[in-house]
Design a protein around this motif. Structure first.
Motif, PDB file in Angstrom:
ATOM      1  N   SER A  56      -3.250  15.686  -2.646  1.00 40.67           N
ATOM      2  CA  SER A  56      -4.358  16.512  -3.115  1.00 40.67           C
ATOM      3  C   SER A  56      -4.956  15.842  -4.350  1.00 40.67           C
ATOM      4  CB  SER A  56      -3.860  17.918  -3.465  1.00 40.67           C
ATOM      5  OG  SER A  56      -4.895  18.722  -3.982  1.00 40.67           O
ATOM      6  N   ASN A  57      -6.281  15.694  -4.375  1.00 40.65           N
ATOM      7  CA  ASN A  57      -6.970  15.008  -5.470  1.00 40.65           C
ATOM      8  C   ASN A  57      -6.594  13.523  -5.537  1.00 40.65           C
ATOM      9  OD1 ASN A  57      -8.371  17.402  -6.755  1.00 40.65           O
ATOM     10  ND2 ASN A  57      -6.221  18.077  -6.844  1.00 40.65           N
ATOM     11  N   TRP A  58      -6.280  12.961  -4.396  1.00 43.98           N
ATOM     12  CA  TRP A  58      -6.040  11.524  -4.286  1.00 43.98           C
ATOM     13  C   TRP A  58      -7.325  10.841  -3.817  1.00 43.98           C
ATOM     14  CZ3 TRP A  58      -1.191   8.553  -2.946  1.00 43.98           C
ATOM     15  CH2 TRP A  58      -0.061   9.094  -3.594  1.00 43.98           C
ATOM     16  N   HIS A  59      -7.619   9.703  -4.394  1.00 43.38           N
ATOM     17  CA  HIS A  59      -8.752   8.918  -3.936  1.00 43.38           C
ATOM     18  C   HIS A  59      -8.451   8.368  -2.547  1.00 43.38           C
ATOM     19  CE1 HIS A  59     -11.920   5.791  -3.931  1.00 43.38           C
ATOM     20  NE2 HIS A  59     -12.511   6.574  -4.812  1.00 43.38           N
ATOM     21  N   HIS A  60      -9.493   8.256  -1.730  1.00 43.86           N
ATOM     22  CA  HIS A  60      -9.258   7.840  -0.344  1.00 43.86           C
ATOM     23  C   HIS A  60      -8.667   6.435  -0.246  1.00 43.86           C
ATOM     24  CE1 HIS A  60     -13.316   6.101  -1.022  1.00 43.86           C
ATOM     25  NE2 HIS A  60     -12.943   5.196  -0.134  1.00 43.86           N
ATOM     26  N   THR A  61      -8.929   5.578  -1.230  1.00 40.49           N
ATOM     27  CA  THR A  61      -8.366   4.233  -1.168  1.00 40.49           C
ATOM     28  C   THR A  61      -6.852   4.256  -1.334  1.00 40.49           C
ATOM     29  OG1 THR A  61      -8.824   3.935  -3.532  1.00 40.49           O
ATOM     30  CG2 THR A  61     -10.476   3.119  -1.971  1.00 40.49           C
ATOM     31  N   ARG A  62      -6.341   5.191  -2.112  1.00 33.78           N
ATOM     32  CA  ARG A  62      -4.882   5.316  -2.278  1.00 33.78           C
ATOM     33  C   ARG A  62      -4.246   5.859  -0.994  1.00 33.78           C
ATOM     34  NH1 ARG A  62      -1.082   3.756  -6.093  1.00 33.78           N
ATOM     35  NH2 ARG A  62      -0.389   5.863  -6.607  1.00 33.78           N
ATOM     36  N   ILE A  63      -4.937   6.795  -0.339  1.00 29.94           N
ATOM     37  CA  ILE A  63      -4.459   7.294   0.958  1.00 29.94           C
ATOM     38  C   ILE A  63      -4.385   6.130   1.946  1.00 29.94           C
ATOM     39  CG2 ILE A  63      -5.002   8.773   2.919  1.00 29.94           C
ATOM     40  CD1 ILE A  63      -4.234  10.528   0.666  1.00 29.94           C
ATOM     41  N   ALA A  64      -5.431   5.329   1.984  1.00 29.14           N
ATOM     42  CA  ALA A  64      -5.459   4.192   2.908  1.00 29.14           C
ATOM     43  C   ALA A  64      -4.342   3.197   2.585  1.00 29.14           C
ATOM     44  CB  ALA A  64      -6.826   3.506   2.844  1.00 29.14           C
ATOM     45  N   ASP A  65      -4.125   2.934   1.303  1.00 29.27           N
ATOM     46  CA  ASP A  65      -3.059   2.014   0.909  1.00 29.27           C
ATOM     47  C   ASP A  65      -1.686   2.561   1.299  1.00 29.27           C
ATOM     48  OD1 ASP A  65      -4.914   0.294  -0.166  1.00 29.27           O
ATOM     49  OD2 ASP A  65      -4.573   0.902  -2.252  1.00 29.27           O
ATOM     50  N   ALA A  66      -1.500   3.872   1.121  1.00 30.60           N
ATOM     51  CA  ALA A  66      -0.224   4.494   1.486  1.00 30.60           C
ATOM     52  C   ALA A  66       0.058   4.328   2.975  1.00 30.60           C
ATOM     53  CB  ALA A  66      -0.235   5.976   1.106  1.00 30.60           C
ATOM     54  N   ASN A  67      -0.944   4.547   3.790  1.00 31.68           N
ATOM     55  CA  ASN A  67      -0.721   4.458   5.231  1.00 31.68           C
ATOM     56  C   ASN A  67      -0.605   3.015   5.715  1.00 31.68           C
ATOM     57  OD1 ASN A  67      -0.571   7.161   5.439  1.00 31.68           O
ATOM     58  ND2 ASN A  67      -2.559   7.471   6.415  1.00 31.68           N
ATOM     59  N   GLU A  68      -1.243   2.116   5.016  1.00 34.47           N
ATOM     60  CA  GLU A  68      -1.052   0.696   5.330  1.00 34.47           C
ATOM     61  C   GLU A  68       0.384   0.281   5.026  1.00 34.47           C
ATOM     62  OE1 GLU A  68      -2.809  -3.698   3.964  1.00 34.47           O
ATOM     63  OE2 GLU A  68      -3.942  -1.862   3.525  1.00 34.47           O
ATOM     64  N   TYR A  69       0.909   0.737   3.905  1.00 39.53           N
ATOM     65  CA  TYR A  69       2.295   0.435   3.552  1.00 39.53           C
ATOM     66  C   TYR A  69       3.256   1.053   4.573  1.00 39.53           C
ATOM     67  CZ  TYR A  69       6.714   0.323   1.013  1.00 39.53           C
ATOM     68  OH  TYR A  69       8.029   0.119   0.660  1.00 39.53           O
ATOM     69  N   ALA A  70       3.004   2.326   4.933  1.00 37.29           N
ATOM     70  CA  ALA A  70       3.889   3.007   5.883  1.00 37.29           C
ATOM     71  C   ALA A  70       3.921   2.272   7.216  1.00 37.29           C
ATOM     72  CB  ALA A  70       3.430   4.446   6.072  1.00 37.29           C
ATOM     73  N   GLN A  71       2.756   1.867   7.697  1.00 41.68           N
ATOM     74  CA  GLN A  71       2.702   1.171   8.980  1.00 41.68           C
ATOM     75  C   GLN A  71       3.441  -0.162   8.916  1.00 41.68           C
ATOM     76  OE1 GLN A  71      -1.272   0.429  10.399  1.00 41.68           O
ATOM     77  NE2 GLN A  71      -0.593  -0.049  12.476  1.00 41.68           N
ATOM     78  N   ALA A  72       3.291  -0.870   7.822  1.00 37.93           N
ATOM     79  CA  ALA A  72       3.927  -2.176   7.686  1.00 37.93           C
ATOM     80  C   ALA A  72       5.441  -2.077   7.585  1.00 37.93           C
ATOM     81  CB  ALA A  72       3.369  -2.891   6.457  1.00 37.93           C
ATOM     82  N   HIS A  73       5.953  -0.920   7.150  1.00 38.99           N
ATOM     83  CA  HIS A  73       7.384  -0.771   6.935  1.00 38.99           C
ATOM     84  C   HIS A  73       8.038   0.212   7.918  1.00 38.99           C
ATOM     85  CE1 HIS A  73       6.032  -2.551   3.128  1.00 38.99           C
ATOM     86  NE2 HIS A  73       7.266  -2.983   2.990  1.00 38.99           N
ATOM     87  N   GLY A  74       7.331   0.573   8.964  1.00 43.94           N
ATOM     88  CA  GLY A  74       7.896   1.438   9.990  1.00 43.94           C
ATOM     89  C   GLY A  74       8.213   2.835   9.496  1.00 43.94           C
TER      90      GLY A  74
END
Length: 311
Positions: A148-166
């Motif tokens: 909540s109140n996260w910038h969309h670029t941080r959301i995108a970075d979080a999901n990029e990290y999650a995908q890369a690390h399973g």
């Protein structure tokens, strides 16, 4: 009621989410009436946060004891700052564990459907946050998570990290999306989506749970120091006039038009709404059925030529 799905969560979520802060904390009969009416209208999700204190959680605890732990999908937030400066930031593993478990203990439940970080701290590597959340996921304390109140670029970075690390990534984002433009944040680091952010949400279809879509009461004519500070400006008063004009044409109200503006955006959007009466519950649910054309959306926001409106 209308519903939508989000990643990593198996239930449909009602597009109107009940904001817990509109519940009375000293009248369980009234609180239960509101929650029961919301559920009867098809609603199924409650928005709460550790920072809101134990009063609302006590009401919910009593409600779950009467209606069952699964009566509502829990959209629980935590990790709010303790003060308006860097020293008060609480995006840490310890604070996450404290607030997540605290939400469960206060409400007397065994899990949260969602754990949503109420604020971000860009100094903290987003991969660390994803790792912490996945630990609670593996322990069964949460089913999904977001910001909540996260910038969309941080959301995108979080999901990029999650995908890369399973790992499981973020399922939801909850910024402000409102017809009224904020002069300044309502609260420290409260985030209103800008045009670039809206384009990202449209392109990705990422689930957006909008808070304060009616401008904190601005479109209802509410006069508070916060509304004056945040929303009183010439452009917003012009938008209010256009909302009232379009509402009059359609036999609606300006707050309903403002909510419909948010819900009619070309986004995968939900609205977190405060509802302190049975009538308001029905008004907000009915807003889901209001269809605004692209011309009407532009007219409300930008004041384009009105000849195309209402046709």
């Amino acid at each position: 009621m209308k519903f939508g799905k989000v990643p990593y969560f198996d239930k449909e979520i009602s597009r109107i989410v009940f904001g817990v802060m509109s519940l009375p904390t000293n009248d369980n009969v009234k609180a239960f009436e509101l929650l029961d009416e919301y559920r009867a209208a098809g609603g199924n999700t409650i928005d709460n946060s550790y920072i809101y204190g134990p009063g609302f959680a006590t009401v919910l605890r009593a409600y779950y004891e009467k209606r069952g732990e699964d009566a509502l999908i829990r959209f629980d937030k935590g990790n709010h700052h303790s003060s308006h400066n860097d020293e008060g930031r609480r995006v840490t593993q310890e604070a996450l564990d404290h607030d997540l478990r605290g939400n469960l203990e206060r409400c007397g439940v065994s899990y949260s459907d969602f754990y949503v970080l109420h604020r971000d701290d860009p100094r903290v590597p987003v991969g660390d946050i994803v790792q912490w959340l996945n630990e609670h996921l593996a322990a069964g304390r949460i089913k999904a998570f977001g910001g909540s109140n996260w910038h969309h670029t941080r959301i995108a970075d979080a999901n990029e990290y999650a995908q890369a690390h399973g790992l499981q990534g973020f399922s939801v984002s909850s910024p402000n999306l409102c017809l009224a433009l904020a002069n300044e944040p309502m609260w420290w680091e409260a985030y209103q989506v800008d045009r670039v952010g809206r384009d990202w949400y449209q392109q990705t279809g990422f689930p957006l749970f909008a808070w304060s879509s009616a401008g904190g009461g601005f479109f209802a004519g509410l006069e508070t120091s916060d509304v004056r500070r945040v929303y009183h400006n010439a452009e917003n008063f012009e938008r209010l006039d256009r909302a009232r004009s379009l509402a009059a044409e359609k036999g609606l109200t300006a707050p309903k038009i403002a909510l419909a503006w948010t819900l009619n955006q070309p986004l995968n959007v939900w609205a977190l709404t405060g509802m302190d009466s049975v009538d308001q519950i029905h008004q907000n649910v009915e807003a889901l059925d209001i269809v605004l054309t692209p011309e009407e959306l532009d007219y409300l926001e930008n004041g384009l030529i009105k000849q195309s409106v209402g046709t």
